[in-house]
Scaffold this active site. Structure first.
Site, PDB file in Angstrom:
ATOM      1  N   ASP A   1      87.253  39.821  81.393  1.00 19.73           N
ATOM      2  CA  ASP A   1      86.188  38.858  80.821  1.00 19.73           C
ATOM      3  C   ASP A   1      85.298  38.748  81.477  1.00 19.73           C
ATOM      4  OD1 ASP A   1      84.873  36.634  79.700  1.00 19.73           O
ATOM      5  OD2 ASP A   1      86.766  35.549  78.755  1.00 19.73           O
TER       6      ASP A   1
ATOM      7  N   LYS B   1      77.422  32.531  75.846  1.00 20.70           N
ATOM      8  CA  LYS B   1      76.978  32.084  77.141  1.00 20.70           C
ATOM      9  C   LYS B   1      75.560  32.832  77.608  1.00 20.70           C
ATOM     10  CE  LYS B   1      81.009  30.317  76.483  1.00 20.70           C
ATOM     11  NZ  LYS B   1      80.809  28.936  75.665  1.00 20.70           N
TER      12      LYS B   1
HETATM   13  N1  PLP Z   1      85.821  33.491  77.791  1.00 26.73           N
HETATM   14  C1  PLP Z   1      85.136  32.376  78.541  1.00 26.73           C
HETATM   15  C2  PLP Z   1      85.228  33.015  79.969  1.00 26.73           C
HETATM   16  C3  PLP Z   1      84.806  31.448  78.179  1.00 26.73           C
HETATM   17  O1  PLP Z   1      84.298  30.544  78.839  1.00 26.73           O
HETATM   18  C4  PLP Z   1      84.792  31.217  76.761  1.00 26.73           C
HETATM   19  C5  PLP Z   1      84.085  29.895  76.224  1.00 26.73           C
HETATM   20  O2  PLP Z   1      83.624  28.969  76.926  1.00 26.73           O
HETATM   21  C6  PLP Z   1      85.255  31.898  75.861  1.00 26.73           C
HETATM   22  C7  PLP Z   1      85.693  33.040  76.389  1.00 26.73           C
HETATM   23  C8  PLP Z   1      85.275  31.872  74.624  1.00 26.73           C
HETATM   24  O3  PLP Z   1      84.004  32.121  73.786  1.00 26.73           O
HETATM   25  P1  PLP Z   1      83.475  31.326  72.378  1.00 26.73           P
HETATM   26  O4  PLP Z   1      83.324  30.070  72.682  1.00 26.73           O
HETATM   27  O5  PLP Z   1      82.200  32.005  72.252  1.00 26.73           O
HETATM   28  O6  PLP Z   1      84.578  31.603  71.388  1.00 26.73           O
END
Ligand code: PLP
Length: 388
Positions: free
Chosen positions: A173, A198
């Site tokens: 991630d 983000k």
């Molecule tokens: N991965 C990380 C590191 C995150 O900080 C987030 C959300 O804050 C996500 C995945 C999930 O993304 P989304 O909110 O776009 O579904």
């Protein structure tokens, strides 16, 4: 024309691809369906869940930025993560870090509880715990480095090698850094996941996700699943994200500069006991960050001296910072992981991960650094005044 330098890839995404009208910026294709040329004579696109030109342009640019073969664009970051879970059967084990994003933790634990796959949760910074877990031969290892919200780092290349030795795939991630600051596929990972909500979009007006694979066959499998379960991203969100990507390199430079100055100021603030920022030389992941990242990013967290009263006073006194979830937008945000982003983790799991009640997470925006510092300084002073 294919480019290989990251700034050029980001800016040139889709530019001059319209052969019909010569539009410099690619049009947004909203049509949900596409005509066939005749009976059983399909064009490239037939139905927007399966494929859409605007989404394809976004998928290609993110794949190119990550150095991958295939990109899949999903409706949210969570659906990108869920998509990767489709690679697992109920016989397979997924190995995750104990301090990952709270929404990811909630998804994995709930799917595992229903028997969709087996789950191992470990502190991936602990070499013994990690090698014990790998010895159980997981099918997929998820890394989140830097981790949300404690900014812990792991050595991607080293873990990829260990994972390969036991036949496991590695997914990283990369949300906190974006491909401009870290390229996990170059370090041996098989899959990169993003919440494009983000930094990649960067303007807090889209929720979206992306999965990039190194291997084309794996990419095809995930593309198939994304269409099958219907989680592909919308054309409008893809269009906005493409627009955001063009300024990603330049935004990151200013985010980085502001963060360095803010952290430097906060280091001597008496209201703060600890700062978690990989750019600090005494951060446990500092050397890893220097080796595998091309910048320290603009996310950090800190622990306040005091308790709930001080936390409340801090949030009540910020004016420029907004108390809100999310990160990576042009505006500065501040949040309380325990009750917000990581509320999907029960308190025991939070404690095990090191998320305490005075932990505050900051996403540094692009406002004038003097205003950013002044605002946080005022709020921290107000929080300190409560304890007197
Ligand atoms: N991965 C990380 C590191 C995150 O900080 C987030 C959300 O804050 C996500 C995945 C999930 O993304 P989304 O909110 O776009 O579904």
């Amino acid at each position: 024309m294919k480019h290989d330098k990251l700034n050029t890839i980001a800016v040139q995404a889709g530019i001059n691809s319209d052969e019909h009208h010569g539009a410099v910026v690619p049009a947004m294709h909203l049509s949900s369906t596409y005509s066939l040329k005749g009976f059983n004579e399909k064009r490239q696109y037939d139905y927007s869940r399966s494929g859409n030109p605007t989404r394809t342009t976004l998928a290609e640019v993110i794949a190119d930025l990550e150095g991958g073969s295939t990109g899949v664009i999903t409706g949210t970051g969570m659906s990108a993560i869920h998509l990767v879970c489709q690679l697992l059967t109920n016989e397979d084990t997924l190995l995750i870090p104990h301090d990952c994003y709270g929404g990811s933790y909630r998804l994995f634990t709930h799917l595992a509880a229903r028997g969709v796959f087996k789950l191992q949760v470990v502190d991936q910074t602990n070499e013994q715990q990690l090698s014990d877990a790998l010895a159980k031969k997981p099918k997929l290892v998820l890394l989140e480095t830097p981790s949300n919200p404690l900014l812990r780092l792991v050595d991607i290349a080293k873990i990829c090698q260990q994972a390969k030795d036991v036949g496991a795939l590695v997914a990283v991630d990369n949300t906190f850094l974006s491909p401009l600051l870290q390229r996990p596929l170059d370090l041996g990972a098989d899959i990169v996941i993003h919440s494009t909500t983000k930094f990649i979009n960067g303007h807090s007006d889209v929720v979206g996700g992306a999965v990039v694979t190194k291997d084309a066959e794996l990419g095809e499998t995930l593309t198939w699943w994304a269409n099958c379960i219907g989680i592909t991203g919308s054309p409008f969100d893809s269009y906005l994200t493409l627009r955001g990507i063009k300024t990603l390199p330049i935004r990151l430079k200013q985010h980085d500069e502001n963060t360095k100055q803010l952290v430097q100021f906060l280091q001597s603030h008496p209201a703060i006991s600890t700062i978690h920022y990989p750019g600090l030389v005494d951060h446990p992941g500092h050397d890893i960050a220097k080796a595998q990242q091309t910048g320290f990013g603009s996310m950090f967290s800190f622990e306040l001296n005091g308790g709930e009263a001080q936390v409340k006073a801090l949030f009540a006194n910020v004016k420029l910072f907004t108390l809100a979830q999310s990160l990576g937008g042009v505006e500065s945000l501040i949040s309380h992981p325990s009750t917000m982003t990581h509320a999907g983790m029960d308190l025991d799991a939070q404690k095990a991960a090191g998320i305490n009640q005075t932990l505050i997470r900051v996403s540094v925006g692009l406002e004038d650094i003097s205003d950013i510092i002044e605002d946080l300084n005022n709020a921290l002073n107000a929080s300190q005044a409560v304890s007197k």
